[in-house]
Design an enzyme around this catalytic site. Structure first.
Site, mmCIF file in Angstrom:
data_model
loop_
_atom_site.group_PDB
_atom_site.id
_atom_site.type_symbol
_atom_site.label_atom_id
_atom_site.label_comp_id
_atom_site.label_asym_id
_atom_site.label_seq_id
_atom_site.Cartn_x
_atom_site.Cartn_y
_atom_site.Cartn_z
ATOM 1 C CE LYS A 1 -3.882 -2.261 2.330
ATOM 2 N NZ LYS A 1 -4.788 -2.194 3.497
ATOM 3 C CG HIS B 1 -5.205 -6.316 -0.268
ATOM 4 N ND1 HIS B 1 -6.437 -6.325 0.340
ATOM 5 C CD2 HIS B 1 -5.285 -7.195 -1.308
ATOM 6 C CE1 HIS B 1 -7.233 -7.167 -0.324
ATOM 7 N NE2 HIS B 1 -6.554 -7.705 -1.326
ATOM 8 N NE ARG C 1 -6.146 -13.456 5.164
ATOM 9 C CZ ARG C 1 -6.409 -12.161 4.995
ATOM 10 N NH1 ARG C 1 -6.065 -11.546 3.881
ATOM 11 N NH2 ARG C 1 -7.024 -11.481 5.938
ATOM 12 C CB THR D 1 -6.708 -6.579 9.459
ATOM 13 O OG1 THR D 1 -7.014 -7.705 8.631
ATOM 14 C CG2 THR D 1 -7.088 -5.305 8.734
#
Length: 147
Positions: free
Chosen positions: A11, A117, A87, A93
């Protein structure tokens, strides 16, 4: 184990911090190889389309604004159980809840500026990869082990 592909995005906060290489290195060290990669600036329409699943959520506008605030790195990662492995490498998150040694724990600022992400399922990975990368832009190759 299944060889999968997953989408990973570094990001704007990750690009701005100058940690693109460190992040890609973490994926490679854990057996995920980039088979497509592109540095780009997302348009508002691209960000809204990609995150359309969150359109009704209160954070949608801020998410789109953040994702269009600077360049991002779009990657397709390939490897055994790539979705779950990605992940795990990224971490929770919310960086405050992420395990030590994960990308988000080590580099993220907060739940919005959480640096990366990753697709959340094999099904979504296929959709997300095709959103940014036509098949012709994805290149399979074998790693050669260094002596």
């Amino acid at each position: 184990m299944a060889i999968e592909r997953t989408l990973s995005i570094i990001k704007p906060d990750g690009v701005e911090k100058g940690i693109i290489g460190k992040i890609i290195g973490r994926f490679e060290e854990k057996g995920l190889k980039p088979v497509a990669i592109r540095l780009t600036q997302l348009s508002k329409a691209e960000a809204e389309g990609f995150y359309a699943v969150h359109k009704a959520r209160p954070f949608f506008g801020d998410l789109v604004k953040f994702m269009t605030s600077g360049p991002v790195v779009l990657m397709v990662l390939e490897g055994e159980n790539a979705v779950a492995r990605n992940r795990e490498i990224m971490g929770a998150t919310d960086p405050k809840k992420a395990d030590a040694g994960t990308i988000r724990k080590d580099f993220a600022t907060d739940i919005e500026k959480n640096t990366v992400h990753g697709s959340d399922s094999v099904e979504n990975a296929k959709i997300e990869v095709s959103y940014f990368f036509p098949e012709v832009q994805v290149h399979a190759y074998e790693w050669k082990k260094l002596a």
